[in-house]
Enzyme design. Structure first.
Site, PDB file in Angstrom:
ATOM      1  N   ASP A 128       0.832  -1.193   0.000  1.00 35.87           N
ATOM      2  CA  ASP A 128       0.000   0.000   0.000  1.00 35.87           C
ATOM      3  C   ASP A 128       0.872   1.250   0.000  1.00 35.87           C
ATOM      4  O   ASP A 128       2.026   1.223   0.447  1.00 35.87           O
ATOM      5  CB  ASP A 128      -0.903   0.021   1.237  1.00 35.87           C
ATOM      6  N   LYS A 129       0.303   2.344  -0.465  1.00 39.54           N
ATOM      7  CA  LYS A 129       1.035   3.615  -0.550  1.00 39.54           C
ATOM      8  C   LYS A 129       1.761   3.951   0.750  1.00 39.54           C
ATOM      9  O   LYS A 129       2.943   4.309   0.738  1.00 39.54           O
ATOM     10  CB  LYS A 129       0.070   4.743  -0.915  1.00 39.54           C
TER      11      LYS A 129
END
Length: 298
Positions: A128-129
């Site tokens: 995830d970011k």
């Protein structure tokens, strides 16, 4: 004719339509033979009329090289292993075409051999970011296929470090709860019986006054798996905007979800040697641990 329905549709469909999409479309009754629903194994006969409503072709995202600093843990002609910083997404999307890990790799890797005929890095798993840590990327088709199969077969070994809300009483735990896309909020995942099987193990490393540091061992690789599973047992990640208290946790120094891909093991696509990489905890993660320790000791 004698063709199986699924094989025939796969042969005749545009090359950008995946085999998985075709299989799902047939099972959902979205592929019809003479206006009737048939099984994937149905044998076509001369004169049969096959109909499939094709989705719109996805927009092509042009990937431009960008000189973005990378923390490289290992690199050879087949693979590159990076310690990803938080705040950077892995792959461009139709709405975000720059500033991604792939943009950085396009600039850095001068020996890319291409994936499926395109000169680009091969992403075999994602973070995830706002999750930091180890990620491996393929430089050619052979490496991409090998690594993808290893992740699919669960041959890889993944270990994450996470800081969660509350005190986890048991030293060890298992979470096995199926996950699917949240039917109301599509950006979230949810524990749903009809979702895909998801299995996570965890081990407590240290307990603080308001939180717990854990090692997490995901055995499946579902979207947001660790984040949803930890919330499911009542211990969402500190700083998690989607599943926790988000910005309220900034008081503890957590300005993003406190999740770090600490260790990754896999077999090299060419040498078959088992390789293990460890990404040191980032400064923001260590800072949260310091703050929690100070609170505990007061």
């Amino acid at each position: 004719m004698g063709w199986r329905l699924d094989k025939y549709v796969q042969e005749k469909a545009p090359d950008w339509i995946s085999r998985t999409f075709i299989q799902k479309a047939i099972k959902k009754g979205e592929v019809r033979v003479n206006n009737e629903v048939k099984k994937p194994s149905y044998k076509l006969k001369l004169g049969d009329i096959v109909a499939l409503n094709l989705p719109e072709r996805p927009k092509t995202v042009e990937i431009l090289p960008e000189n973005i600093p990378l923390k490289i843990l290992y690199e050879d002609k087949d693979i590159i292993v990076v310690n990803k910083d938080p705040g950077i997404i892995v792959h461009p999307t139709p709405s975000i075409s720059s500033g991604t890990l792939v943009n950085a790799l396009m600039y850095h890797c001068k020996d890319l051999q291409g994936i499926s005929g395109e000169l680009r890095p091969g992403i075999v798993h994602r973070l995830d970011k706002d999750t930091s840590g180890v990620i491996v990327v393929a430089k050619n088709d052979k490496a991409h296929q090998s690594l993808s199969q290893q992740f699919k077969d669960r041959v890889t070994e993944k270990v994450y470090a996470a800081i969660v809300h509350g005190i986890i009483k048991k030293d060890y735990g298992t979470i096995e709860v199926s996950l699917a896309r949240n039917p109301v909020v599509r950006t979230k995942m949810a524990p749903l019986e009809w979702g895909k099987n998801a299995l996570t193990y965890y081990k407590v490393l240290k307990r603080f006054g308001i939180g717990t540091l854990v090692l997490v061992f995901p055995k499946t690789g579902r979207t947001h798996q660790i984040r949803v599973h930890m919330k499911y047992i009542g211990h969402p990640l500190l700083g998690d905007e989607l599943y926790g208290k988000g910005q309220k946790d900034a008081v503890y120094g957590a300005k993003r979800q406190m999740l770090h891909a600490l260790k990754l093991s896999f077999f090299h696509p060419t040498t078959k040697e088992k390789m293990t990489f460890v990404a040191p905890l980032p400064e923001d993660f260590k800072n949260v641990l310091r703050i929690l320790s100070e609170i505990k000791n007061k």
